[in-house]
Design an enzyme around this catalytic site. Sequence first.
Site, PDB file in Angstrom:
ATOM      1  N   ASP A   1      -0.779  -3.242  -2.049  1.00  0.00           N
ATOM      2  CA  ASP A   1       0.645  -3.033  -1.803  1.00  0.00           C
ATOM      3  C   ASP A   1       1.239  -2.317  -3.055  1.00  0.00           C
ATOM      4  O   ASP A   1       0.713  -2.439  -4.111  1.00  0.00           O
ATOM      5  CB  ASP A   1       1.299  -4.352  -1.894  1.00  0.00           C
ATOM      6  N   GLN A   2       2.156  -1.622  -2.755  1.00  0.00           N
ATOM      7  CA  GLN A   2       3.058  -0.792  -3.951  1.00  0.00           C
ATOM      8  C   GLN A   2       3.211  -1.624  -5.240  1.00  0.00           C
ATOM      9  O   GLN A   2       3.002  -1.121  -6.331  1.00  0.00           O
ATOM     10  CB  GLN A   2       4.031  -0.094  -3.217  1.00  0.00           C
TER      11      GLN A   2
END
Length: 211
Positions: free
Chosen positions: A48-49
């Site tokens: 995930d970012q």
Amino acid sequence: MHVDDTLLVLDKPSGLLCVPGRGPDKQDALSTRAQALWPDALIVHRLDQPTSGLVLMARGAAMQRALSHSFAQRLVHKRYRAVVAGRMPPPDPAHADGWGEIALPIAADWERRPLRVVDATHGQPSLTRWRVLAHDAARDTTSVELEPVTGRTHQLRVHLAALGHPILGDQLYADASVQARAPRLLLHACVLEFAHPLQGGWCAFASAPPF
């Protein structure tokens, strides 16, 4: 972090996309940065970012297929570190090795995409192993180690929030007070281990959490 003629292991900072998104403001990504240096670099898995830590990339299509197969067959060993809200009790004493399991099915929350939700009817089977590392009474937090057995989107974040111990800084699954307790999501991919699918031999990489 590691470069050879078959693969790359990179340490992604929090806030950087793994692959480009839609729109000109989302073109900076780990994959594009890597491909500027190694044109044959190809993504095998993603973080995930807001998650930091180890990301594996393949050098060339044959290695990408081989590593993707290893991930699909759950032959890649991954561990994460996180800091969660509250005093998380250790697993049930029946788990002699100190590890517990979270087995809660996860489904897409279509009305609130990209969120995921625990859904016993429509969710996919999802399993996370976890253990308590330390408590911080002053901060009312718990440091935990996590091992995703399955690889659902947002799995670790959803599972911990479902137990009532969301990860600090989680902008999707924690309430505003828990979000405000950290400047970023306190989740880090710290261990990546696997058998090299083309050459044999065991590959092991580690990265200390920056929090």
